[in-house]
Enzyme design. Structure first.
Site, PDB file in Angstrom:
ATOM      1  N   ASP A 584       0.787  -1.222   0.000  1.00 36.79           N
ATOM      2  CA  ASP A 584       0.000   0.000   0.000  1.00 36.79           C
ATOM      3  C   ASP A 584       0.832   1.293   0.000  1.00 36.79           C
ATOM      4  O   ASP A 584       1.331   1.706  -1.024  1.00 36.79           O
ATOM      5  CB  ASP A 584      -0.970  -0.020   1.174  1.00 36.79           C
ATOM      6  N   GLU A 766      -4.787  -6.164  13.550  1.00 32.58           N
ATOM      7  CA  GLU A 766      -4.193  -6.079  12.211  1.00 32.58           C
ATOM      8  C   GLU A 766      -2.709  -5.740  12.276  1.00 32.58           C
ATOM      9  O   GLU A 766      -1.894  -6.284  11.540  1.00 32.58           O
ATOM     10  CB  GLU A 766      -4.935  -5.010  11.402  1.00 32.58           C
TER      11      GLU A 766
END
Length: 799
Positions: A584, A766
Site C-alpha cells: 500500500d 491487524e
C-alpha cells in the site's frame, strides 16, 4: 493486506531508491548511470545463496521480504464475443477433480460460512438456505441490534475459541455485561439428507445485573432461502414445549428439512415472515418491525405475521438470563428418516456430551499439529488456539460476479463503467470478519501457510477455488467482492477491480511447502497423490498466472519488473501508493514511471519460477519452448544481472530503482546489526515496517490517509524475517550465534506482546504499535496475524 477499502510515487533525477529510509542527496562518484543517487542508509537485508556462498544486502523492508522469498472448456465462438478480461481460462476447472467431489464435497456442505455476521450458517451452494443469529444489546439504557460484525457495536470480545473448519466450533461474545456462547455442531446420521444435520447452542449469562431490563434477553434466529423457496411455519410455534417445530420446507439439494427449538428455559417466542430477495439488509427489516410494534403497542416483540410465501422467517426467542437454547436443523425429513431420534441427538445432554468430545479432539489435534505444550505457557497456547480457531471459523463461501473496470485503450463497450466477471464461487479464509470479510489474493497465501498444516484438504479446496478464478489472460482479481452480502461491506469507490493491477502471488508459498513436503515424505501416500493430481490440473493455470506477471508487470530491461497501476498524476499523496504490491503506502519512487524496477516483485517472480520448475519436475511435465522455468529462475537469481539492476556499489545495498529524491544500506553482519538497531527497525514488540530514520516514517500520505506500512508492526513481515533468521541460525558460519540471538529475542517479543494484547483486549489485531505494542488497525484480524501460531510452533517455510 491491501485492496479496496484498505489503501492505495517522481524525482527530477533517477536514483536507486530505498523504499524505506531517509533521503540524503548525494551524487555518486564514477556513476555509469549519470544520475543523481539518493540512498536510504540503515535499511538493508541480504539475499544469501547458500550454494554460491554469496551474501547480498537489501533495503530494509523490501529486502526482508526478498531475503525470505529467495531463501527458502470453452466455446471458441463464445470467447470471441466476450471481452478477454471477463473470459474464463480455457481449461478444465480444478474444482471438477474427483478428489473434490463425493464425500469431500458433502462433508463441507454446511458450515459457518458467513464470516461478516456474528453467527451465520450457509451451504456451499450459490443459492443456499442460510441461517443466522441476532440479539438485542443494551448500552446506556438503550437497545441496539447486533447482527453484522462491526466495531461500533463495541463488544468487549468475540471470536472462535475453537473451530475445526468442518463440523465443530465454539465462540464467545461479550456484549457489555452479557456473555453469549455459541456452539456449532454438524452431524451426518442415518436418514439425513445431503450434507447432514446441524445444531446451534446459544448460552446466555449475565455479569451480576441489577437493572430489570438487563435481566432479559431477546435473541433472533432466522432462516432465509436465497432461491426464494417459501418456508412453512410450525403449527404451535408460540408453545415450543408442546411442539418444538419452528419451520419446515423443501429444497432440491437436501430434500425436506425442519428447524426445531429445544430448551428447558421458560421462553416466549414470536415471529415475522418476509418475502424479499434482499437478504443482505435483514437487520433493517427486523428493526423496522420491532420499531413499529413499539410505536403501536409499546411491545418489544415481533408481530407474529407471516407474509404469503415468505422466504425469510425470523424467530424472536425471549427469556430470563441465564438461559440456553438448542436450535436443530435436520435435512432429508422423509418417511423413515428417524427425525425425532436425530433431533434428540443434537440437543440437551446428548449435545453437551458431543461438544465436549469435539473440544477434546480439537485440543488433541492442536497439540499434534503445533506441539506447543513443552514450549509455551497456557496463556500463549490459548492465543494459539484462538488464532487457528478464528482462521478456520472465518472461512467463508461466496458467489457472485466481480465488477471489473473497463480496460483503457480497449474496444470494449459497456453502458456502465465496469464489466461483470463470470458468475463464480469462492471458498476462502478472510483477513478480518468486521473489516474485510471477503477474499484477498495476497493475504490468502499467508492464510494457507497455517491451514495446510491443520487440514490439507481444506487448503487444496481453497487454492482450487482461487485458481479457478483466472481469466484467459492469466489474471486474478485481487479482491473478491462476490454477492450482495459481501458488496454491502465495501465502499463504492473500492469495488472495481483493475485488470492492469496484480497482487503478490503468495499462493506459490503454499505450493512450495506442499512440493517440499512430498519430497520429504511429510504426507501419506494418499495425500501425496491428491497433491500431485491437484498440481497436474493446476499447472496450466499457474503457467498462465506466471505469464501474466511476466508480460504485464515487466520493466524495460530483461529480468526487471515493477508494479503497474501507480497514480502518476496525483498531487494529494506524499508518496503515490502501490496498492498492487500489497504494501500500500510503503514508500516507492516518488515519481512513478516505466523506468522503475521493484526488487520485491523480482523476488516474487523468482519464487514463482522456481516453484513452477519444482512442480514440473514432480509431475514429469515437459517444459515447452519458452517455458523453462528453471532457466527463468536461474536468470532471476543471477547475481551479476541483479547487481547491474539493483546494486549500489558505494553502499553495497540493493534498492528499488526509479525517479526519486531519497536513499539506502549493507551485507549479512551489517544487516543483522540493522535489524537489531532500535534506532532503525528493532522494538521490544517486533520489527517496524519502515525504518525509524526514514523521511516518511509515520508520515500521513494525505490528510485522510494515516500511515499504514510506515512504521507499525505487521505479523506477516516479521514471520518472513524470523524464517530467514532461523535459517541462518542453523547454518554454519561466523554469524550463526548472532542470528540465533536475534531470532530468539524477536520471537519472544512478538509472542509476548500479542499474547498480552489478546488477554487484555480480547482480540488479535491487524498491526501493533511500534512505540507501546498496543494492537491497532482492524481488530478481530485473524488473517495473517494468526501466523503467530506458526511462530510459536517454529514452523516456517523451508528455504
Amino acid at each position: 493486506m491491501t485492496g479496496g477499502g484498505r489503501r492505495s510515487a517522481r524525482s527530477r533525477a533517477k536514483s536507486y531508491t530505498d523504499v524505506n529510509e531517509d533521503a540524503v542527496h548525494r551524487t555518486k562518484p564514477n556513476s555509469n548511470l549519470r544520475r543523481d543517487k539518493t540512498r536510504d542508509r540503515g535499511n538493508a537485508l541480504r539475499i544469501l545463496n547458500v550454494n554460491l556462498k554469496i551474501v547480498l544486502g537489501f533495503g530494509i523492508l523490501a529486502s526482508l521480504i526478498i531475503f525470505f522469498l529467495v531463501s527458502h472448456l470453452i466455446n471458441p465462438a463464445e470467447v470471441a464475443r466476450k471481452p478477454r478480461v471477463v473470459t474464463p481460462f480455457p481449461a478444465p476447472k480444478i474444482m471438477d477433480l474427483p478428489q473434490f467431489q463425493g464425500q469431500h464435497k458433502e462433508s463441507l456442505y454446511w458450515g459457518t460460512y458467513r464470516p461478516h455476521v456474528y453467527l451465520g450458517i450457509r451451504a456451499r451452494s450459490p443459492r443456499s438456505l442460510i441461517a443466522g443469529l441476532m440479539w438485542i444489546g443494551i448500552k446506556d439504557g438503550r437497545y441496539f441490534m447486533r447482527h453484522i460484525c462491526q466495531d461500533s457495536d463495541e463488544l468487549s470480545t468475540y471470536g472462535w475459541t475453537h473451530h475445526n473448519g468442518r463440523d465443530f466450533g465454539h465462540q464467545l461474545l461479550v456484549d457489555q455485561d452479557m456473555t453469549l456462547a455459541t456452539s456449532f455442531l454438524k452431524s451426518k446420521g442415518v436418514g439425513s439428507g445431503y450434507g447432514g444435520d446441524w445444531t446451534v447452542r446459544i448460552n446466555v449469562q449475565s455479569q451480576g445485573w441489577n437493572d430489570e431490563m438487563q435481566k432479559n434477553v431477546h435473541l433472533f434466529f432466522y432462516l432465509a432461502d436465497e432461491d426464494g423457496n417459501s418456508l412453512s411455519l410450525g403449527r404451535d410455534i408460540l408453545d415450543i414445549r408442546e411442539n418444538s417445530l419452528l419451520a419446515s420446507g423443501s429444497r432440491t439439494d437436501i430434500g425436506g428439512w425442519q428447524l426445531h427449538l429445544k430448551s428447558e428455559a421458560d421462553l416466549e417466542v414470536h415471529y415475522s415472515g418476509f418475502r424479499t430477495p434482499h437478504i443482505h439488509n435483514l437487520s433493517d427489516l427486523v428493526q423496522e418491525n420491532l420499531a413499529s410494534q413499539v410505536r403501536r403497542f409499546s411491545r418489544l416483540q415481533l408481530p407474529d405475521i407471516y407474509e404469503s410465501s415468505s422466504n425469510i422467517l425470523v424467530f424472536q426467542i425471549s427469556g430470563r438470563i441465564p438461559l440456553e437454547t438448542d436450535t436443530v436443523f435436520v435435512s432429508g425429513t422423509g418417511i423413515n428418516s428417524r427425525v425425532e431420534e436425530r433431533i434428540s441427538n443434537l440437543a440437551g445432554v446428548a449435545l453437551t456430551n458431543q461438544l465436549k468430545v469435539k473440544q477434546r479432539e480439537f485440543d488433541a489435534k492442536f497439540e499434534n499439529c503445533f506441539q506447543l505444550a513443552d514450549k509455551l505457557d497456557s496463556k500463549s497456547i490459548t492465543v494459539g488456539k484462538a488464532a487457528i480457531g478464528n482462521m478456520l471459523g472465518g472461512i467463508g463461501y461466496f458467489f457472485g460476479q466481480s465488477k471489473i473496470s473497463v480496460p483503457k485503450n480497449s474496444n470494449v463497450k459497456s453502458h456502465d463503467d465496469f464489466l461483470l466477471y463470470w458468475p463464480a464461487e469462492l471458498y476462502t479464509a478472510v483477513p478480518s470478519r468486521p473489516f474485510f470479510p471477503r477474499g484477498f489474493l495476497w493475504d490468502e497465501g499467508f492464510h494457507q501457510l497455517l491451514i495446510w498444516r491443520w487440514d490439507l484438504h481444506i487448503c487444496l479446496d481453497i487454492l482450487g477455488h482461487w485458481l479457478d478464478l483466472i481469466n484467459i489472460d492469466g489474471w486474478i482479481p485481487r479482491e473478491q467482492i462476490l454477492g450482495a452480502e459481501a458488496l454491502s461491506k465495501v465502499p463504492a469507490e473500492f469495488v472495481l477491480q483493475h485488470p492492469s493491477n496484480g497482487n503478490p502471488p503468495t499462493l506459490f508459498l503454499v505450493l512450495r511447502d506442499l512440493v517440499n513436503g512430498i519430497k520429504k515424505n511429510k504426507f501419506s501416500a494418499t495425500e501425496s497423490n491428491e497433491i500431485i493430481s491437484f498440481l497436474q490440473q493446476a499447472f496450466v493455470r499457474l503457467e498462465a498466472w506466471f505469464k501474466w506477471f511476466n508480460t504485464t508487470q515487466s520493466g524495460k530491461d530483461i529480468g526487471s519488473y515493477y508494479w503497474h497501476g501507480r497514480d502518476k498524476s496525483t498531487i494529494r499523496e506524499l508518496n503515490p501508493k502501490t496498492l498492487s504490491s500489497g504494501l500500500d503506502d510503503y514508500p516507492r519512487a516518488s515519481h512513478p514511471s516505466e523506468d522503475e524496477r521493484h526488487l520485491d516483485l523480482r523476488c516474487w517472480m523468482l519464487l514463482a519460477a522456481d516453484c513452477l520448475h519444482s512442480i514440473a519436475e514432480l509431475i514429469d511435465k515437459e517444459n515447452k519452448p519458452g517455458k523453462e522455468y528453471g532457466s527463468t529462475a536461474k536468470l532471476l537469481s543471477d547475481f551479476d544481472i541483479l547487481n547491474q539492476m539493483h546494486l549500489d556499489h558505494a553502499s553495497g545495498a540493493y534498492f528499488d530503482f526509479g525517479n526519486h529524491t531519497e536513499k539506502e544500506s549493507w551485507i549479512l553482519e551489517k544487516q543483522l546489526d540493522l535489524i537489531s538497531n532500535q534506532s532503525i527497525l528493532w522494538t521490544n514488540y517486533g520489527l517496524r515496517s519502515l525504518a525509524k530514520t526514514s523521511s516518511l516514517y509515520m508520515k500521513r500520505n494525505t490528510e485522510h490517509d494515516p500511515p499504514y506500512w510506515r512504521g507499525p508492526i505487521w505479523m506477516n513481515m516479521n514471520f518472513m524475517i524470523l524464517s530467514s533468521l532461523r535459517h541462518y541460525s542453523l547454518e554454519k558460519g561466523p554469524y550463526r550465534d548472532k542470528a540465533r540471538a536475534i531470532y530468539d529475542e524477536l520471537r519472544h517479543n512478538l509472542i509476548r506482546n500479542v499474547v498480552q494484547n489478546y488477554h487484555k483486549t480480547g482480540f488479535l489485531w491487524e498491526q501493533y504499535d511500534q512505540k507501546q505494542g498496543k494492537g491497532k488497525g482492524a481488530r478481530v484480524f485473524t488473517g495473517w496475524t494468526s501466523l503467530l501460531l506458526l511462530i510459536m510452533a517454529e514452523a516456517y517455510n523451508e528455504m
